[in-house]
Scaffold this motif. Structure first.
Motif, PDB file in Angstrom:
ATOM      1  N   ARG A  21      42.214  42.745  35.512  1.00  0.00           N
ATOM      2  CA  ARG A  21      41.638  42.269  36.762  1.00  0.00           C
ATOM      3  C   ARG A  21      42.182  43.065  37.943  1.00  0.00           C
ATOM      4  O   ARG A  21      43.367  43.368  38.002  1.00  0.00           O
ATOM      5  N   ALA A  22      41.274  43.381  38.856  1.00  0.00           N
ATOM      6  CA  ALA A  22      41.630  44.008  40.132  1.00  0.00           C
ATOM      7  C   ALA A  22      41.036  43.133  41.235  1.00  0.00           C
ATOM      8  O   ALA A  22      39.903  42.664  41.116  1.00  0.00           O
ATOM      9  N   THR A  23      41.791  42.908  42.297  1.00  0.00           N
ATOM     10  CA  THR A  23      41.328  42.009  43.351  1.00  0.00           C
ATOM     11  C   THR A  23      41.435  42.659  44.722  1.00  0.00           C
ATOM     12  O   THR A  23      42.222  43.571  44.943  1.00  0.00           O
ATOM     13  N   SER A  24      40.601  42.137  45.614  1.00  0.00           N
ATOM     14  CA  SER A  24      40.664  42.511  47.028  1.00  0.00           C
ATOM     15  C   SER A  24      40.436  41.233  47.830  1.00  0.00           C
ATOM     16  O   SER A  24      40.420  40.143  47.267  1.00  0.00           O
ATOM     17  N   THR A  25      40.235  41.368  49.108  1.00  0.00           N
ATOM     18  CA  THR A  25      40.060  40.202  49.970  1.00  0.00           C
ATOM     19  C   THR A  25      38.831  39.384  49.596  1.00  0.00           C
ATOM     20  O   THR A  25      38.898  38.165  49.533  1.00  0.00           O
ATOM     21  N   HIS A  26      37.714  40.056  49.321  1.00  0.00           N
ATOM     22  CA  HIS A  26      36.456  39.354  49.083  1.00  0.00           C
ATOM     23  C   HIS A  26      35.936  39.451  47.649  1.00  0.00           C
ATOM     24  O   HIS A  26      34.922  38.836  47.328  1.00  0.00           O
ATOM     25  N   PHE A  27      36.599  40.228  46.796  1.00  0.00           N
ATOM     26  CA  PHE A  27      36.097  40.433  45.434  1.00  0.00           C
ATOM     27  C   PHE A  27      37.215  40.391  44.412  1.00  0.00           C
ATOM     28  O   PHE A  27      38.369  40.673  44.711  1.00  0.00           O
ATOM     29  N   SER A  28      36.814  40.072  43.198  1.00  0.00           N
ATOM     30  CA  SER A  28      37.682  40.173  42.042  1.00  0.00           C
ATOM     31  C   SER A  28      36.847  40.825  40.948  1.00  0.00           C
ATOM     32  O   SER A  28      35.717  40.401  40.693  1.00  0.00           O
ATOM     33  N   SER A  30      36.776  41.989  36.933  1.00  0.00           N
ATOM     34  CA  SER A  30      37.358  42.008  35.594  1.00  0.00           C
ATOM     35  C   SER A  30      36.748  43.189  34.863  1.00  0.00           C
ATOM     36  O   SER A  30      35.528  43.413  34.935  1.00  0.00           O
ATOM     37  N   TYR A  79      33.240  39.187  40.691  1.00  0.00           N
ATOM     38  CA  TYR A  79      33.230  37.821  41.206  1.00  0.00           C
ATOM     39  C   TYR A  79      33.340  37.879  42.718  1.00  0.00           C
ATOM     40  O   TYR A  79      34.219  38.552  43.253  1.00  0.00           O
ATOM     41  N   ARG A  81      34.136  36.188  46.375  1.00  0.00           N
ATOM     42  CA  ARG A  81      35.027  35.174  46.925  1.00  0.00           C
ATOM     43  C   ARG A  81      34.472  34.668  48.248  1.00  0.00           C
ATOM     44  O   ARG A  81      33.513  35.217  48.794  1.00  0.00           O
ATOM     45  N   LEU A  99      37.809  49.338  45.163  1.00  0.00           N
ATOM     46  CA  LEU A  99      38.229  48.684  43.920  1.00  0.00           C
ATOM     47  C   LEU A  99      37.815  49.484  42.695  1.00  0.00           C
ATOM     48  O   LEU A  99      38.595  49.652  41.758  1.00  0.00           O
TER      49      LEU A  99
END
Length: 105
Positions: A21-28, A30, A79, A81, A99
């Motif tokens: 998983r990689a995440t940012s402020t508005h997205f994730s 997989s 995903y 957010r 990302l």
């Protein structure tokens, strides 16, 4: 536009286990190297964007961004957010591309 052949099927979701998983402020996102059939999927909940028109518009925009990076060798699940419904398209694109660069190298 992302062709149907590169969209993740129900069987693809079932076979997608132990994803990184990689995440940012508005997205994730997989992701993993696909074993059988890879593809891309975008998941936006009703809690994130209330109207179905807004959810579908957002999914089309994200699929357009994912199209050059989608292959059968990689499984990507994006995903959304909270707060994405207010973002303009250039900001969505920049955040997702950052990302994807960190994931795909």
């Amino acid at each position: 536009m992302l062709p149907r052949t590169l969209r993740l099927t129900r069987q693809g979701f079932a076979s997608a286990k132990n994803l990184r998983r990689a995440t940012s402020t508005h997205f994730s996102i997989s992701y993993q190297k696909a074993v059988l059939d890879g593809g891309s999927a975008v998941i936006v909940s009703k809690k994130t964007i209330k109207s179905s028109v807004g959810r579908h518009t957002f999914k089309r925009r994200v699929r357009a961004i994912l199209a050059p990076h989608s292959t059968k060798n990689v499984t990507l699940i994006v995903y959304a957010r909270a707060g994405v419904e207010t973002l303009p398209f250039p900001k969505i694109k920049n955040e997702l591309l950052e990302l994807l660069q960190s994931i795909l190298g």
